[in-house]
Design an enzyme around this catalytic site. Structure first.
Site, PDB file in Angstrom:
ATOM      1  N   ASP A   1       1.296  -1.256   0.418  1.00  0.00           N
ATOM      2  CA  ASP A   1       1.148  -1.810  -0.931  1.00  0.00           C
ATOM      3  C   ASP A   1       2.507  -1.959  -1.593  1.00  0.00           C
ATOM      4  O   ASP A   1       2.619  -1.843  -2.818  1.00  0.00           O
ATOM      5  CB  ASP A   1       0.195  -0.968  -1.797  1.00  0.00           C
ATOM      6  CG  ASP A   1      -0.238  -1.706  -3.056  1.00  0.00           C
ATOM      7  OD1 ASP A   1      -0.070  -2.944  -3.122  1.00  0.00           O
ATOM      8  OD2 ASP A   1      -0.724  -1.042  -3.981  1.00  0.00           O
TER       9      ASP A   1
ATOM     10  N   HIS B   1      -5.748   0.753  -0.430  1.00  0.00           N
ATOM     11  CA  HIS B   1      -4.945   1.765  -1.142  1.00  0.00           C
ATOM     12  C   HIS B   1      -5.810   2.844  -1.813  1.00  0.00           C
ATOM     13  O   HIS B   1      -5.802   2.974  -3.036  1.00  0.00           O
ATOM     14  CB  HIS B   1      -3.980   1.129  -2.137  1.00  0.00           C
ATOM     15  CG  HIS B   1      -4.521   0.078  -3.078  1.00  0.00           C
ATOM     16  ND1 HIS B   1      -5.723   0.193  -3.702  1.00  0.00           N
ATOM     17  CD2 HIS B   1      -3.995  -1.093  -3.504  1.00  0.00           C
ATOM     18  CE1 HIS B   1      -5.917  -0.861  -4.479  1.00  0.00           C
ATOM     19  NE2 HIS B   1      -4.877  -1.663  -4.368  1.00  0.00           N
TER      20      HIS B   1
ATOM     21  N   HIS C   1      -1.190  -3.852   4.212  1.00  0.00           N
ATOM     22  CA  HIS C   1      -1.316  -4.219   2.778  1.00  0.00           C
ATOM     23  C   HIS C   1       0.088  -4.405   2.207  1.00  0.00           C
ATOM     24  O   HIS C   1       0.805  -3.436   1.959  1.00  0.00           O
ATOM     25  CB  HIS C   1      -2.057  -3.123   1.997  1.00  0.00           C
ATOM     26  CG  HIS C   1      -2.317  -3.478   0.564  1.00  0.00           C
ATOM     27  ND1 HIS C   1      -3.549  -3.293  -0.036  1.00  0.00           N
ATOM     28  CD2 HIS C   1      -1.517  -4.001  -0.401  1.00  0.00           C
ATOM     29  CE1 HIS C   1      -3.483  -3.688  -1.304  1.00  0.00           C
ATOM     30  NE2 HIS C   1      -2.249  -4.121  -1.551  1.00  0.00           N
TER      31      HIS C   1
ATOM     32  N   HIS D   1      -9.839  -4.273  -3.734  1.00  0.00           N
ATOM     33  CA  HIS D   1      -9.147  -3.420  -4.710  1.00  0.00           C
ATOM     34  C   HIS D   1     -10.272  -2.657  -5.393  1.00  0.00           C
ATOM     35  O   HIS D   1     -10.993  -3.212  -6.222  1.00  0.00           O
ATOM     36  CB  HIS D   1      -8.329  -4.250  -5.713  1.00  0.00           C
ATOM     37  CG  HIS D   1      -7.650  -3.385  -6.737  1.00  0.00           C
ATOM     38  ND1 HIS D   1      -6.298  -3.174  -6.760  1.00  0.00           N
ATOM     39  CD2 HIS D   1      -8.164  -2.641  -7.751  1.00  0.00           C
ATOM     40  CE1 HIS D   1      -6.002  -2.336  -7.743  1.00  0.00           C
ATOM     41  NE2 HIS D   1      -7.118  -2.003  -8.370  1.00  0.00           N
TER      42      HIS D   1
ATOM     43  N   HIS E   1       2.801  -7.002  -0.406  1.00  0.00           N
ATOM     44  CA  HIS E   1       3.065  -8.110  -1.333  1.00  0.00           C
ATOM     45  C   HIS E   1       4.455  -8.673  -1.052  1.00  0.00           C
ATOM     46  O   HIS E   1       5.444  -7.940  -1.134  1.00  0.00           O
ATOM     47  CB  HIS E   1       2.995  -7.632  -2.785  1.00  0.00           C
ATOM     48  CG  HIS E   1       1.653  -7.070  -3.141  1.00  0.00           C
ATOM     49  ND1 HIS E   1       0.639  -7.854  -3.645  1.00  0.00           N
ATOM     50  CD2 HIS E   1       1.148  -5.813  -3.033  1.00  0.00           C
ATOM     51  CE1 HIS E   1      -0.433  -7.092  -3.842  1.00  0.00           C
ATOM     52  NE2 HIS E   1      -0.154  -5.849  -3.470  1.00  0.00           N
TER      53      HIS E   1
ATOM     54  N   LYS F   1      -9.809 -11.237   0.005  1.00  0.00           N
ATOM     55  CA  LYS F   1      -9.522 -10.101  -0.882  1.00  0.00           C
ATOM     56  C   LYS F   1     -10.318 -10.152  -2.170  1.00  0.00           C
ATOM     57  O   LYS F   1     -10.381 -11.196  -2.832  1.00  0.00           O
ATOM     58  CB  LYS F   1      -8.022 -10.110  -1.205  1.00  0.00           C
ATOM     59  CG  LYS F   1      -7.537  -9.000  -2.131  1.00  0.00           C
ATOM     60  CD  LYS F   1      -7.360  -7.676  -1.404  1.00  0.00           C
ATOM     61  CE  LYS F   1      -7.116  -6.539  -2.397  1.00  0.00           C
ATOM     62  NZ  LYS F   1      -5.698  -6.239  -2.583  1.00  0.00           N
TER      63      LYS F   1
END
Ligand SMILES: NC(=O)N[C@@H](CC(=O)O)C(=O)O
Ligand SMILES: [Zn+2]
Ligand SMILES: [Zn+2]
Length: 352
Positions: A256, A183, A22, A145, A24, A108
């Site tokens: 994350d 997460h 995970h 999420h 970004h 996602k």
């Protein structure tokens, strides 16, 4: 895994090269600033699609992957695993194209309004059932999420309520859809995943293993500890550590790591996200060491993720040493600055 020690506290640990399930990386100049931090430690990463505009098609995912690979410094090895951003209107055919591409590894769910760049996300999962059925059919994992957006629900309860309102109905209707609860931050989610069948897994961040919500308010408000889902009570942190070191195959590493410019974090309405790519394995090693479970780190960081995604495990190794060093207070990010989590603080493990 090998450890070297003079006492019974190992002074170093060597494990199979891990992956980040995970991550970004953002877009534009930011990619080149943050990617080397990840590529130094991890062989692969699941790259989140919450760009502006979001990565909703296979063609966009392929183009984004090319931009990531173009920003990778010569001599570094790294494989970005691409993800599509689900909308109310994602057609089932897009899932077939994604599967056939060989580079898209998941889809996602961002409940609309739940987190950073989620406005284009899903308003009601019922609108996506044909698309989810296609994902179930072709074996495309669904990353969620897991927070409800109902403003009547307390922010600290949004993950637990998501289990009853979204996760249970989804699993009942789509029992063979692979789902990753991203997460996780609560005892409730850890327990739900631990008791679920083999189609369900979860990622756990280093910061949720190390910190509880007191960290946000220690001596004043500390925006660099603000992420979503927000840090929870100590009993939840302890449940996450117990899950990570349990030996269960369902829990795996997902940092994350979520870079936001310093000025947007230190702000009247600061962005959610912690930058941890710089020292990710150091933080996980610290968390496992504190729990006296260094022998469980390799399974969590390097085996459970690829096994869940049906990808081969990595072959190389990485080593971390018990050594104090200071995390830089700031690092450059394009034309802006980025404050890593623990910026300016001393931590006790170092990636070699
Ligand atoms: N975790 C965060 O607090 N922020 C993430 C979004 C997300 O993963 O929810 C981001 O993109 O900044
Ligand atoms: Zn999220
Ligand atoms: Zn994220």
């Amino acid at each position: 895994m090998t450890t070297t020690s003079a006492t019974n506290r190992p002074s170093s640990i060597t494990i199979t090269r891990p992956d980040d399930w995970h991550l970004h990386l953002r877009d534009g100049a930011t990619i080149a600033s943050v990617l080397p931090d990840t590529a130094r430690q991890f062989a692969r990463a699941i790259v989140m699609p919450n760009l502006k505009p979001p990565v909703t098609t296979t063609a966009q995912a392929v183009a984004y992957r090319d931009r990531i690979l173009a920003a990778l410094p010569a001599g570094m090895q790294f494989e970005p695993l691409m993800v599509l951003y689900l909308t109310d209107n994602t057609p089932p055919e897009e899932i077939q194209r994604a599967k056939e591409s060989g580079v898209v590894h998941a889809v996602k769910l961002y409940p609309a309004g739940a987190t950073t760049n989620s406005d284009a996300g899903v308003s009601d999962l019922a609108k996506c059932y044909k698309t989810l059925e296609m994902m179930q059919k072709v074996g495309m994992p669904f990353l969620v999420h897991g927070e409800v957006t109902d403003p009547a629900i307390d922010i600290f309860d949004r993950e637990a309520v998501f289990i009853d309102r979204v996760m249970k109905p989804l699993r009942r209707d789509m029992p063979e859809l692979k789902v990753v609860f991203e997460h996780i931050t609560t005892k409730d989610a850890a327990q739900y995943v631990a008791e679920a069948d083999q189609y369900v897994g979860a990622t756990i961040t280093a910061h949720h293993l190390l910190y509880n919500r007191n960290e946000l308010f220690k001596g004043g408000i500390r925006p660099h500890y603000y992420c979503l889902p927000v840090l929870k009570r100590e009993l939840h942190r302890q449940a996450l550590v117990a899950a990570a070191i349990s030996g269960s195959k369902k829990f795996f590493l997902g940092t994350d790591s979520a870079p936001h410019a310093k000025g947007l974090k230190e702000h009247a309405c600061g962005c959610a996200g912690c930058y941890t790519a710089l020292h990710a394995m150091e933080l996980y090693t610290q968390a496992f060491d504190q729990a006296d479970a260094l022998d469980k780190l390799e399974q969590f960081a390097s085996f459970n993720g690829p096994d869940f995604y049906n990808l081969p495990r990595n072959t190389g190794t990485i080593t971390l040493q018990r050594e104090e060093w200071q995390v830089p207070a700031e690092v450059p990010m394009g034309n802006a600055t980025l404050v890593p989590l623990n910026g300016g603080e001393t931590i006790g493990w170092k990636f070699v």
